[in-house]
Design an enzyme around this catalytic site. Structure first.
Site, PDB file in Angstrom:
ATOM      1  CG  ASN A   1      -1.902  -1.104   1.216  1.00  0.00           C
ATOM      2  OD1 ASN A   1      -2.684  -1.255   0.283  1.00  0.00           O
ATOM      3  ND2 ASN A   1      -1.866  -1.919   2.252  1.00  0.00           N
ATOM      4  CE1 TYR A   2       0.341   4.524   3.758  1.00  0.00           C
ATOM      5  CE2 TYR A   2       0.285   2.239   4.477  1.00  0.00           C
ATOM      6  CZ  TYR A   2      -0.229   3.517   4.507  1.00  0.00           C
ATOM      7  OH  TYR A   2      -1.315   3.786   5.294  1.00  0.00           O
ATOM      8  CG  LEU A   3       7.089   0.615   0.369  1.00  0.00           C
ATOM      9  CD1 LEU A   3       7.896  -0.628   0.695  1.00  0.00           C
ATOM     10  CD2 LEU A   3       7.831   1.870   0.802  1.00  0.00           C
TER      11      LEU A   3
END
EC number: 5.6.2.1
Length: 675
Positions: free
Chosen positions: A633-635
DNA sequence: GAGTCGGACTCAGAAAATTAATA
DNA sequence: ATATTAATTTTCTGAGTCCGACT
């Protein structure tokens, strides 16, 4: 839960310095945009599993098709792996090793060029005001099978009780949870009993939960589980295939003529609500969802899915192309809320918005310095609201806190930045803040951070005259905060900082810490960076209940190997003198090895021991850290893909099958890509 | 025009299922 | 080779964020 969050004051500062230097070195937009297009291509539906009407022919048009044309063909077709400035040996290894997906994706580009963009980009899904698709065909959702009564009788005050199938069904839901921690939760039991009582009826024999004995049902369930486990692998396989056959038609949709996977086409089965943390509603009965609860969203010209339960029908049919959901029903636990059926993460629709998310986070790079300067100035603003906004933004930026929306009383009591309570942040002079609160999913956030003095003073001042349970930021909520952020950068909201900080940390660490080494070492560098991000984002997992057993077994193995090593060493010494080896621990004689062979054994064993020691360390290190969440979800996946290309790491070493599918849009990024 | 609420989407860890490693 | 067991992947569904319309 004994997560010792490092204070990342130092690390963060370091990162921030790095960041500012990245800002100076902006890429031309063209390069940024060059990546995604080919990968949005999906195979056309060819297997006839969906009823495609004549009108459903692909009119798929791509956003940014124009931008793509700015990129020189030479750039676009550049083979990702072949820029060979490595030594022959490594290069040869690399070509063999480097992933097939890279090659595939660069091949795709050509096809895409030819086949995909024939239509004008005016019609694109997201360019038309809020429009997400033009044609949508699917088969609706699949329901769990009806309840099959087992007839096993529970006991009430020691006596067997007759239950109707409906009553038995709910009793079984509870019985099955007898060995969980929910049995220690009064709320769970009470909520369960209240809902069960409704089904038992007022004058039922069963009146009090304490007099119930569910063990017969529990044991029946355990036996069933065991039976299932004992099935031969053929039986299991047959069962799987049967299930797959039934589900096949629900798994796929045709969106703008392209076959896409559905995420959750199974309607949630009835059960007892399992909230996270101290949820006031835990144990409540989640009733069975029927077709008449479900609203279907589908293309105007597509056939309406047949209702899979005879004699029943859908609640409503909609044709709303401004949304992406295929179906929804009201959450039985909280009827104001909805449960949606969406496409899978691998779909181009999701890919598109995923990419947009990362582009927005990258845009923040260009603004971050200004934003930091601005909020730093406002730490001492005489307007208290401004001051609170400044400090909140600082915490969101520095500590990657979530925004923190207001919550209802019928939800677990958790907080984010805007909802922090006085008791959650303790100022420790001269300038340390001690955080301790339950965040999303009731995961505890504990951290001690050194902050700038003005922040420290502001926090002290926000706390004065308040009780522990009062809001720290009493002049603030997420809408005010986000409204302010929007003035600083178009589209900026609180969550963008999390994405930004996660991705820039990865990019930065990968580029600082990758120094040659073999494949395994590079993978370790990646995992290290990944772990850093997971810690920043506070992504935790509960330590597996077999963890300590696993650790001690590792230790045993290491000891055993060490014992072997010693033996080899003595044998070697003896062999050099022409003596035969000593007998093994079991008393049996050993093969008489020559010194060279023993040397090899020693080297092997030493290496094995070292590897195990390292594995042990990482295992202990990661026992409470969840790496997956940030990866998913974030990288920004382009950071990973580009790094893999630059360092000849096969992408499969980092992304598993689902991640590869989810990130197809990122696969053809330039090796030089930086976040 | 601030606050509330419905709505739609992303993000979250646990549990189940599958696969790989090891005895 | 086969049975355990550990590791990894997938599924599940709950818990957030944020927007915009309404009051």
């Amino acid at each position: 839960m004994a997560l010792k969050l490092q204070q990342n004051g130092y690390t963060m500062k370091d990162n921030q310095l790095k960041k500012s230097s990245t800002v100076l070195n902006k890429r031309p937009l063209g390069e940024v945009k060059s990546s995604s297009h080919s990968s949005f291509k999906k195979p056309k539906i060819g297997d006839g599993s969906l009823p495609i009407t004549g009108k459903q022919v692909s009119v798929k048009a791509e956003k940014e098709a124009d931008d793509y044309d700015h990129v020189p063909i030479s750039e676009r077709l550049k083979k990702p792996i072949s820029s060979g400035n490595k030594s022959l040996a490594t290069k040869q290894k690399a070509t063999k090793v480097v992933s097939s997906s890279f090659k595939k994706s660069s091949k795709n580009k050509k096809q895409v060029k030819k086949s995909m963009y024939s239509k004008s980009s005016k019609m694109l899904p997201s360019s038309g005001e809020g429009q997400k698709w033009t044609t949508l065909v699917h088969n609706g959702v699949i329901f769990p099978p009806p309840y099959k009564p087992h007839g096993v009788k529970m006991l009430y005050k020691g006596k067997p009780v007759d239950l109707t199938p409906e009553q038995e069904e709910v009793a079984t839901m509870y019985a099955v949870m007898l060995d969980t921690d929910y049995m220690n939760k009064a709320t769970f039991k009470e909520n369960f009993m209240n809902d069960w009582r409704k089904i038992l009826g007022k004058n039922h024999v069963i009146q009090k939960l304490e007099d119930c004995n569910f063990t017969p049902i529990y044991e029946w369930h355990q036996r069933e589980k065991e039976k299932k486990k004992q099935m031969s692998s053929e039986e299991k396989k047959a069962l799987r295939e049967e299930k797959l056959k039934q589900e096949e038609k629900y798994m796929w949709v045709s969106l703008d003529g392209v076959k896409e996977k559905v995420g959750n086409f199974r309607v949630e089965p009835p059960g007892l609500f399992r909230g996270r943390g101290e949820h006031p509603k835990m144990g409540k009965l989640k009733k069975r969802i029927r077709p008449s609860d479900i609203t279907i969203n589908i293309g105007k010209n597509a056939p309406i899915p047949e209702c899979p339960i005879a004699g029943e029908s859908w609640k409503e049919i909609r044709h709303d192309n401004t949304v992406t959901w295929l179906a929804f029903w009201n959450d039985p636990i909280n009827p104001k809320e909805f449960k949606y059926v969406f496409l899978a993460a691998s779909s181009s629709l999701k890919g598109q918005s995923d990419k947009e998310k990362y582009e927005k986070a990258r845009l923040l790079k260009d603004y971050i310095q200004g934003i930091r300067t601005a909020y730093t100035k406002d730490f001492t603003n005489k307007d208290i609201t401004r001051r609170q906004i400044a400090v909140a933004t600082y915490l969101i930026d520095k500590l990657a806190l979530r925004a923190g929306n207001e919550k209802d009383d019928d939800e677990a009591d958790t907080v984010g930045c805007c909802t922090l309570k006085v008791e959650n942040v303790e100022p420790v002079p001269p300038n340390i803040l001690k955080f301790d609160f339950l965040g999303k999913d009731s995961i505890r956030y504990q951290n001690e951070v050194e902050v700038e003095l003005p922040v420290f003073r502001a926090i002290q001042q926000f706390r004065t005259g308040k009780q522990g349970g009062d809001d720290l930021f009493d002049k603030l909520d997420t809408s005010k905060l986000n409204a302010h952020l929007k003035e600083l950068m178009p589209g900026l909201t609180a969550k963008v900082f999390r994405t930004y900080n996660a991705s820039i940390t990865l990019d930065d660490m990968l580029n600082r810490e990758t120094k040659g080494g073999d494949l395994a070492e590079k993978v370790v560098v990646y995992q290290h960076a990944n772990k850093e991000v997971a810690i920043i984002c506070n992504h935790q997992r509960t330590v597996s209940k077999s963890h300590s057993a696993q650790m001690s077994r590792l230790n045993e193995k290491i000891d055993e190997l060490k014992g072997m090593l010693d033996e080899f060493k003595t044998d070697l010494a003896r062999a050099k003198k022409g003596k035969p080896p000593l007998k093994g621990a079991d008393g049996k004689p050993k093969k008489n090895l020559n010194p060279e062979a023993l040397e090899r054994k020693i080297a092997q064993t030493t290496a094995k021991i070292e590897k195990m020691e390292r594995d042990k360390e990482t295992k202990e290190d990661l026992k409470t850290v969840a790496l997956g969440t940030s990866k998913i979800n974030y990288l920004d996946p382009r950071i990973t893909v580009a790094w893999c290309k630059r360092h000849e790491v096969p992408i499969e070493k980092i992304f598993n099958k689902s991640l590869l599918a989810k990130f197809t849009w990122a696969m053809d990024v330039e090796p030089s890509y930086r976040f």
